[in-house]
Design a protein around this motif. Sequence first.
Motif, PDB file in Angstrom:
ATOM      1  N   ASN A 190      55.046  42.712  40.049  1.00 20.22           N
ATOM      2  CA  ASN A 190      54.651  41.338  39.736  1.00 20.22           C
ATOM      3  C   ASN A 190      55.460  40.320  40.527  1.00 20.22           C
ATOM      4  O   ASN A 190      54.934  39.311  40.970  1.00 20.22           O
ATOM      5  N   LEU A 191      56.750  40.580  40.696  1.00 17.97           N
ATOM      6  CA  LEU A 191      57.592  39.661  41.471  1.00 17.97           C
ATOM      7  C   LEU A 191      57.165  39.636  42.935  1.00 17.97           C
ATOM      8  O   LEU A 191      57.137  38.578  43.567  1.00 17.97           O
ATOM      9  N   LEU A 192      56.816  40.793  43.476  1.00 19.87           N
ATOM     10  CA  LEU A 192      56.340  40.855  44.860  1.00 19.87           C
ATOM     11  C   LEU A 192      55.025  40.091  45.009  1.00 19.87           C
ATOM     12  O   LEU A 192      54.854  39.309  45.956  1.00 19.87           O
ATOM     13  N   ALA A 193      54.105  40.281  44.069  1.00 26.40           N
ATOM     14  CA  ALA A 193      52.824  39.563  44.109  1.00 26.40           C
ATOM     15  C   ALA A 193      53.047  38.058  44.005  1.00 26.40           C
ATOM     16  O   ALA A 193      52.419  37.275  44.716  1.00 26.40           O
ATOM     17  N   LEU A 194      53.975  37.639  43.140  1.00 28.21           N
ATOM     18  CA  LEU A 194      54.282  36.222  42.973  1.00 28.21           C
ATOM     19  C   LEU A 194      54.841  35.636  44.270  1.00 28.21           C
ATOM     20  O   LEU A 194      54.466  34.543  44.680  1.00 28.21           O
ATOM     21  N   SER A 195      55.694  36.373  44.939  1.00 27.25           N
ATOM     22  CA  SER A 195      56.309  35.879  46.169  1.00 27.25           C
ATOM     23  C   SER A 195      55.296  35.681  47.290  1.00 27.25           C
ATOM     24  O   SER A 195      55.539  34.912  48.224  1.00 27.25           O
ATOM     25  N   LYS A 196      54.158  36.357  47.199  1.00 21.38           N
ATOM     26  CA  LYS A 196      53.136  36.251  48.249  1.00 21.38           C
ATOM     27  C   LYS A 196      52.110  35.146  47.992  1.00 21.38           C
ATOM     28  O   LYS A 196      51.250  34.907  48.835  1.00 21.38           O
ATOM     29  N   LEU A 197      52.211  34.461  46.855  1.00 21.76           N
ATOM     30  CA  LEU A 197      51.233  33.422  46.537  1.00 21.76           C
ATOM     31  C   LEU A 197      51.399  32.167  47.385  1.00 21.76           C
ATOM     32  O   LEU A 197      50.426  31.496  47.691  1.00 21.76           O
ATOM     33  N   HIS A 198      52.641  31.847  47.755  1.00 23.82           N
ATOM     34  CA  HIS A 198      52.882  30.649  48.561  1.00 23.82           C
ATOM     35  C   HIS A 198      54.230  30.796  49.263  1.00 23.82           C
ATOM     36  O   HIS A 198      55.157  31.385  48.693  1.00 23.82           O
ATOM     37  N   PRO A 199      54.373  30.260  50.478  1.00 24.64           N
ATOM     38  CA  PRO A 199      55.650  30.357  51.190  1.00 24.64           C
ATOM     39  C   PRO A 199      56.854  29.811  50.407  1.00 24.64           C
ATOM     40  O   PRO A 199      57.958  30.327  50.544  1.00 24.64           O
ATOM     41  N   LYS A 200      56.643  28.797  49.570  1.00 24.42           N
ATOM     42  CA  LYS A 200      57.740  28.279  48.735  1.00 24.42           C
ATOM     43  C   LYS A 200      58.325  29.396  47.881  1.00 24.42           C
ATOM     44  O   LYS A 200      59.530  29.485  47.700  1.00 24.42           O
ATOM     45  N   ARG A 236      44.449  28.440  49.403  1.00 24.22           N
ATOM     46  CA  ARG A 236      45.028  29.696  49.913  1.00 24.22           C
ATOM     47  C   ARG A 236      45.787  30.421  48.803  1.00 24.22           C
ATOM     48  O   ARG A 236      45.708  31.647  48.680  1.00 24.22           O
ATOM     49  N   ALA A 237      46.517  29.661  47.990  1.00 31.43           N
ATOM     50  CA  ALA A 237      47.248  30.270  46.870  1.00 31.43           C
ATOM     51  C   ALA A 237      46.277  30.874  45.855  1.00 31.43           C
ATOM     52  O   ALA A 237      46.520  31.961  45.325  1.00 31.43           O
ATOM     53  N   GLN A 238      45.156  30.176  45.604  1.00 30.92           N
ATOM     54  CA  GLN A 238      44.157  30.711  44.681  1.00 30.92           C
ATOM     55  C   GLN A 238      43.578  32.019  45.205  1.00 30.92           C
ATOM     56  O   GLN A 238      43.409  32.979  44.448  1.00 30.92           O
ATOM     57  N   LYS A 239      43.288  32.078  46.496  1.00 35.64           N
ATOM     58  CA  LYS A 239      42.754  33.315  47.083  1.00 35.64           C
ATOM     59  C   LYS A 239      43.784  34.435  47.028  1.00 35.64           C
ATOM     60  O   LYS A 239      43.447  35.581  46.757  1.00 35.64           O
ATOM     61  N   ALA A 240      45.050  34.094  47.277  1.00 41.05           N
ATOM     62  CA  ALA A 240      46.105  35.105  47.239  1.00 41.05           C
ATOM     63  C   ALA A 240      46.298  35.664  45.833  1.00 41.05           C
ATOM     64  O   ALA A 240      46.749  36.799  45.673  1.00 41.05           O
ATOM     65  N   ALA A 241      45.947  34.883  44.815  1.00 41.52           N
ATOM     66  CA  ALA A 241      46.133  35.310  43.424  1.00 41.52           C
ATOM     67  C   ALA A 241      45.045  36.256  42.929  1.00 41.52           C
ATOM     68  O   ALA A 241      45.212  36.889  41.889  1.00 41.52           O
ATOM     69  N   ILE A 242      43.956  36.379  43.681  1.00 39.18           N
ATOM     70  CA  ILE A 242      42.865  37.261  43.247  1.00 39.18           C
ATOM     71  C   ILE A 242      43.391  38.682  43.102  1.00 39.18           C
ATOM     72  O   ILE A 242      44.100  39.190  43.959  1.00 39.18           O
ATOM     73  N   ASN A 243      43.075  39.304  41.996  1.00 35.20           N
ATOM     74  CA  ASN A 243      43.457  40.686  41.667  1.00 35.20           C
ATOM     75  C   ASN A 243      44.954  40.888  41.475  1.00 35.20           C
ATOM     76  O   ASN A 243      45.438  42.003  41.595  1.00 35.20           O
TER      77      ASN A 243
END
Length: 102
Positions: free
Chosen positions: A45-55, A86-93
């Motif tokens: 989950n932490l890895l997925a969270l880190s990929k949602l946005h460069p911040k 882009r963040a919304q698309k990255a959050a899919i699945n």
Amino acid sequence: MYEIRCEACGFEEAGMFVPSSLGMPEAKPVEVRIQLGGMAPTGKNLLALSKLHPKLGRLGPAELKALFLSGPVILLGALRKEEAERAQKAAINTGFVVLCAE
């Protein structure tokens, strides 16, 4: 952002289109929040969270975990609409939901 290629000679160019430089109004930023959905702060989950946005990607594992544990929603802040999408698309699945409000 744009990319163009000349069919005749093969010349390629890429750049950023900035509406305000042409006298066009800039889009209002949107307020972006990430809903955690009651998930635990696992490594996945932490890895997925880190990929949602460069911040979020610039934060270390301990900082991400602290954000995760701070509550059911993480405030990402005001972003341009394109960044929010882009963040919304990255959050899919991923189990995360990216919420945007103007």
